[in-house]
Scaffold this motif. Structure first.
Motif, PDB file in Angstrom:
ATOM      1  N   VAL A 173       0.852  -1.204   0.000  1.00  0.00           N
ATOM      2  CA  VAL A 173       0.000   0.000   0.000  1.00  0.00           C
ATOM      3  C   VAL A 173       0.889   1.257   0.000  1.00  0.00           C
ATOM      4  O   VAL A 173       0.521   2.286   0.562  1.00  0.00           O
ATOM      5  CB  VAL A 173      -0.975   0.029   1.208  1.00  0.00           C
ATOM      6  CG1 VAL A 173      -1.985  -1.107   1.095  1.00  0.00           C
ATOM      7  CG2 VAL A 173      -0.228  -0.073   2.529  1.00  0.00           C
ATOM      8  N   ASP A 174       2.045   1.117  -0.604  1.00  0.00           N
ATOM      9  CA  ASP A 174       2.990   2.244  -0.733  1.00  0.00           C
ATOM     10  C   ASP A 174       3.364   2.864   0.607  1.00  0.00           C
ATOM     11  O   ASP A 174       3.573   4.067   0.709  1.00  0.00           O
ATOM     12  CB  ASP A 174       2.406   3.340  -1.646  1.00  0.00           C
ATOM     13  CG  ASP A 174       2.202   2.815  -3.056  1.00  0.00           C
ATOM     14  OD1 ASP A 174       3.020   1.966  -3.472  1.00  0.00           O
ATOM     15  OD2 ASP A 174       1.226   3.221  -3.707  1.00  0.00           O
ATOM     16  N   TYR A 175       3.414   2.030   1.627  1.00  0.00           N
ATOM     17  CA  TYR A 175       3.801   2.497   2.971  1.00  0.00           C
ATOM     18  C   TYR A 175       2.964   3.704   3.406  1.00  0.00           C
ATOM     19  O   TYR A 175       3.470   4.643   4.011  1.00  0.00           O
ATOM     20  CB  TYR A 175       5.302   2.823   3.014  1.00  0.00           C
ATOM     21  CG  TYR A 175       6.169   1.634   2.660  1.00  0.00           C
ATOM     22  CD1 TYR A 175       6.346   0.598   3.576  1.00  0.00           C
ATOM     23  CD2 TYR A 175       6.797   1.538   1.417  1.00  0.00           C
ATOM     24  CE1 TYR A 175       7.134  -0.514   3.256  1.00  0.00           C
ATOM     25  CE2 TYR A 175       7.583   0.439   1.092  1.00  0.00           C
ATOM     26  CZ  TYR A 175       7.738  -0.586   2.018  1.00  0.00           C
ATOM     27  OH  TYR A 175       8.511  -1.674   1.712  1.00  0.00           O
ATOM     28  N   SER A 176       1.674   3.628   3.100  1.00  0.00           N
ATOM     29  CA  SER A 176       0.814   4.791   3.325  1.00  0.00           C
ATOM     30  C   SER A 176       0.474   5.000   4.801  1.00  0.00           C
ATOM     31  O   SER A 176      -0.124   4.128   5.454  1.00  0.00           O
ATOM     32  CB  SER A 176      -0.488   4.602   2.526  1.00  0.00           C
ATOM     33  OG  SER A 176      -1.506   5.416   3.074  1.00  0.00           O
ATOM     34  N   GLN A 177       0.854   6.167   5.293  1.00  0.00           N
ATOM     35  CA  GLN A 177       0.559   6.511   6.693  1.00  0.00           C
ATOM     36  C   GLN A 177      -0.947   6.612   6.905  1.00  0.00           C
ATOM     37  O   GLN A 177      -1.469   6.227   7.946  1.00  0.00           O
ATOM     38  CB  GLN A 177       1.233   7.844   7.034  1.00  0.00           C
ATOM     39  CG  GLN A 177       0.993   8.278   8.471  1.00  0.00           C
ATOM     40  CD  GLN A 177       1.741   9.545   8.840  1.00  0.00           C
ATOM     41  OE1 GLN A 177       2.251  10.250   7.958  1.00  0.00           O
ATOM     42  NE2 GLN A 177       1.836   9.835  10.115  1.00  0.00           N
TER      43      GLN A 177
END
Lengths: 643, 300
Positions: A173-177
């Motif tokens: 998840v694209d390292y999504s915060q």
């Protein structure tokens, strides 16, 4: 990273200092919850690998397996280290809890690894029973799922308060915060409802190694610890010396005339010589004299230690008793509200007796009433009168003798129990005691001056129960009727309880499900006991298809006064006779749960009297039974009990 | 008070397990195989029943091919701890003249160990036998129960193994059935060595490096313990400084070259070895690992 960073290995320190440090390591047991799809195997595999808990043969196997069947383009596929499930399925082995071990500089870890899908309730409950902490895995792409809720509920039920929410596959998840924060918020809201509030959320990628051992570069917005850093630093429950002292007596040590000690594992608080203790359920008090161990007497011992205590007084204590702090004793009851987790293919039936083990005590117990069953996916409460494999229910548990206990919520060891089958001894369930119910105090046995033996002696006979069991149409009632006539002619005082007749009155509310059959026999067993207590020879003519219930009825009578008579007719013969036309209806599907057709008959293994009707007419069978009773000294007039 | 250390907790757990067996089983026995795990198990048993002696005998199933030092150590240990020692040798195996050279290690192990063990358990009517196996030994052992139920034929039926929750062990069994009980289930190899070091538990000297007469076969270092080892043409025993990581029948047990003559040195060597051995000292390792495997499949 180099293995040495995390490994249990002497690098700069001297060996002696290293070994001294090893002696001070703590032990942390945790459980991992999630399915293979969540990357659980990859995560555990990586922890084992990075902590260098693997043997070389495992490693070389991993290297070659990764090339051969791995999913990571020939790179090490950590999931292969712990995946044994497909192989197990092929071999037909039960898929259950595996225990894995690794260590860091600070702690030794025991991981209970349970599969996410198959048999999840039984296995998760088993794994969670010894865990202090749970790691709940979530796939960052999928978020909080039904299985997440189910796992969290079971973790909470078993009393684990500390949870790591490992949000895995962050790389996908694209390292999504933002994604991480949304999952965390949703989870916390749910967790609070089931009483979980010590939650630490760690976004990670088990596959890439981000935040597993060390904080990765990929998520600069995350400032918390990596998973291993967290495990290494999380404060553990200290020795809860404030909690009241508890020790179940395992074994009485009497190596010589001078020494009498009580051996056990301390499961609550701590103890010192001079402390006043109480033995439960008897309530006898004494004072601790010595805490004996092979390494010398101790000035204090705490929860988790195996010791031997000696007391200042000679009081009667044996295995199964609980030693407790006199100032804060455990409760004592024989009726409980309890949660039961069922673990056997054969369903739990209300009213059926099982053996219950709690601490070191083993007693007879049955679930007399089920309040409800819990759907582990929705947490919904549903009505039920039986529990199938992997089902959880709350109900009223009744024991045949008082038991010392604590609420499970305050002490797992004095509040947790297992249930065992009386015949094959397998462990069929586990449970948690919530509270004692008050019957013990309010309903007491009234001691009566005139007893069964007096009453029977007055009639010049010996009271007993003649229990006729067999298929429908086997001839039980016919033969029992003839036996009663003969006994009556001999001047004996009898009563015949017949299945059909009792179902018209006392048991008219019961049907023919397994649960109702158990209750049917329980009531008849009790009625037979009362009538025998009145001094009568009681004839019981019931199909009574289940061995356990007949054993229960037997257990109500003193040895020798319960005579099981198997009226043994083959199914084909009984079906051919079919005096009431019931087999025909059952075969036609108009009658459900009919014994022999779609409900089992468990033949007695060692009946006192065995009548094979194929070559014995009913009258002759009755003669045989009366003769057998006479031989056993049950009916002769010269047998007179003098009060 | 402090939280207990991991070794203190493991020790307490093992003691608890042993006491449960003694309290619930009619006739327990401890399988004593003379190795380091057996030594730890025996030490724990002495603690569990202090100030008395462990209320069960020791059983050694001898194959007649053990190292001489093992046998001497076994007899000295039994005297030291004051427990009865039963030594059982499969008489049929002896009559058949079974030996590892002619019949191969699989047949030898099956007849002398597995069948021998069953004979001994039946002969004395033991209903519970303690074994020193650990869950960390192998992937397949990770799921083994602490209390493992065996049928009257000593068979292990995976479907009948019981869930184990909390510290509640189900030791009930019907007549003829028996239990194998593993008090060291949750110990790792490193825990064993640390505990031996901390408690100063005596071990067979074979674990420590010393000069011993060795022949090299298929890469394995075999000690010439007595004249029964048939030497192949041109084979000449040479003195080499070696030690053993596991102990069994001497013709089937490979030594490793080592300088470790003290416990700390062994622990150090073992810890360092895990890295260096990754680079491929396959033969030593396989010798050690396969020995362990035989122990599980065949012996216990």
């Amino acid at each position: 990273m180099s293995p040495a960073d995390t490994a249990a290995q002497p690098t700069t320190k001297t060996l002696d200092a290293y070994l001294a440090a090893q002696n001070r390591k703590e032990l942390l047991r945790f459980i991992t919850c999630g399915s293979v799809d969540d990357g659980k195997s990859t995560l555990i595999g990586r922890l084992l690998y990075e902590a260098r808990a693997l043997f070389e043969d495992q490693l070389s196997a991993l290297e070659s397996d990764s090339k051969r069947v791995g999913t990571q383009n020939g790179e090490l596929d950590f999931a292969l280290l712990v995946d044994g499930l497909s192989a197990e399925r092929e071999q037909g082995i039960t898929i259950d809890v595996a225990y894995r071990f690794f260590a860091t500089e600070r702690r030794k870890y025991i991981v209970a690894d349970t599969p996410g899908h198959e048999q999840y309730t039984r296995n998760m409950v088993t794994g969670a029973s010894t865990a202090e902490l749970a790691i709940i895995l979530i796939d960052a792409r999928k978020g909080v799922l039904t299985q997440t809720r189910r796992h969290s509920y079971l973790v909470s039920l078993l009393g684990i308060r500390r949870v790591v929410l490992a949000i895995n596959k962050m790389d996908l998840v694209d390292y999504s915060q933002k994604r991480c924060a949304a999952i965390e918020a949703e989870y916390r809201q749910f967790a609070a409802q089931i009483g979980l509030n010590e939650i630490t959320c760690i976004p990670l990628s088990a596959l890439r190694g981000n935040n597993v051992i060390k904080a990765g570069e990929a998520m600069p917005w995350y400032r918390g610890p990596s998973l291993l850093e967290y495990l290494d630093s999380v404060p553990l429950d200290g020795a809860t010396t404030e909690a009241p002292f508890r020790m179940a007596v395992q074994w009485v040590s009497r190596p010589n005339q001078e020494f009498r000690g009580f051996a056990g594992l301390i499961t609550g608080g701590s103890v010192r010589p001079g402390d006043e203790v109480v033995a439960l359920p008897s309530g006898r008090r004494s004072t601790v004299k010595r805490i004996v161990t092979a390494d010398g007497d101790l000035g204090q011992a705490q929860r988790g230690q195996s010791v031997t205590l000696t007391l200042t007084d000679e009081i009667d204590i044996s295995r199964g008793d609980l030693l407790a702090a006199a100032a804060a004793p455990a409760g004592v009851a024989d009726q409980f509200e309890a949660t039961v987790v069922w673990m056997s293919d054969e369903p739990l039936l209300t009213g059926r007796p099982y053996l219950l083990k709690c601490g070191t005590a083993t007693v007879s117990a049955s679930l007399v009433r089920l309040h409800h069953r819990v759907d582990v996916n929705t947490l919904e409460q549903q009505p039920a009168n039986e529990l199938k494999l992997n089902e959880i229910g709350v109900g009223q548990l009744s024991l045949d003798q008082p038991l010392a206990f604590d609420r499970y919520e305050s002490n797992r060891d004095t509040g947790g129990f297992i249930l065992m089958d009386r015949l094959n001894n397998s462990t069929v369930g586990a449970g948690l005691l919530h509270k004692g119910l008050q019957r013990s105090e309010n309903v007491q046995w009234q001691a009566l001056d005139v007893n069964k033996d007096n009453r029977a002696a007055q009639k010049g006979q010996r009271a007993c129960v003649l229990w006729f069991t067999g298929l429908s149409g086997a001839g039980k009632s016919t033969i029992a009727n003839l036996v009663e006539k003969q006994l009556y002619a001999l001047g004996r005082h009898t009563y015949l309880l017949d299945g059909d007749n009792v179902r018209h009155g006392l048991n008219c509310d019961l049907g023919f499900t397994n649960a109702d059959r158990v209750e049917n026999i329980r009531r008849v067993g009790e009625v037979a006991r009362l009538m025998a207590d009145a001094g009568l020879i009681v004839l019981v003519s019931f199909i009574s298809p289940f061995r356990s219930e007949r054993e229960m009825a037997r257990s109500l009578m003193p040895p020798g006064e319960f005579i099981e008579i198997h009226i043994d007719t083959s199914l084909a013969e009984a079906e051919q006779r079919d005096p009431k036309g019931l087999y025909r209806k059952a075969r036609a599907g108009q009658l459900r749960n009919f014994t022999g057709i779609d409900s089992p008959y468990e033949a007695p293994e060692n009946p006192e009297i065995h009548i094979r009707t194929a070559n014995v007419p009913a009258a002759e069978a009755a003669d045989q039974i009366v003769a057998a009773l006479r031989n056993a000294g049950m009916i002769d007039r010269d047998w007179v009990f003098l009060p | 008070m402090n939280r207990l250390s991991h070794l203190e907790r493991l020790e307490a757990e093992s003691i608890h397990i042993m006491r449960e067996v003694v309290a619930e089983c009619a006739r327990p026995v401890m399988l004593y195989s003379i190795g380091k795990d057996s030594s730890v198990m025996l030490h724990l048993a002495q603690k569990a029943f202090y100030p008395g002696r462990p209320p069960f005998p020791l059983l050694h199933v001898d194959t007649t091919w053990k190292f001489r030092e093992m046998i001497a150590f076994r007899d000295a240990t039994a005297r030291r701890v004051g427990m009865d020692l039963i030594v059982h040798v499969n008489p049929e195996g002896v009559a058949m003249g079974i030996n590892p050279f002619v019949h191969g290690s699989a047949v030898h192990t099956d007849i002398m160990k597995t069948q021998g063990l069953k004979q001994a358990l039946d002969r004395y009517g033991f209903d519970a036998a303690f074994g020193g196996a650990r869950r960390d030994e192998e992937k397949s052992r990770a799921k083994e129960r602490v209390f493992s139920l065996r049928s009257a034929q000593h068979r292990w039926d995976p479907k009948r193994q019981r869930p184990e929750l909390w510290r509640l062990y189900n030791a009930r069994h019907n007549p003829g059935e028996s239990l194998r009980v593993f008090p060291l289930s949750n110990w790792t190899e490193l825990d064993i060595w640390q505990y031996i070091y901390q408690q100063e538990i005596p071990l067979v000297p074979l674990y420590y490096a010393a000069e011993r007469p060795i022949v090299e076969r298929d890469g394995a270092l075999i000690m010439v313990d007595d004249a029964r080892l048939p030497l192949q043409p041109g084979e000449q025993p040479r003195l080499r400084k070696v030690r053993f990581r596991t102990l069994g029948c001497y013709p089937l047990t490979g030594a490793i070259e080592s300088e470790a003559a003290t416990l700390p040195q062994i622990i150090e060597e073992m810890l360092v070895a895990t890295t260096s051995e990754r680079q491929g000292r396959v033969i030593d390792r396989d010798a050690g690992a396969s020995m362990e495997r035989k122990k599980q499949e065949g012996y216990f």
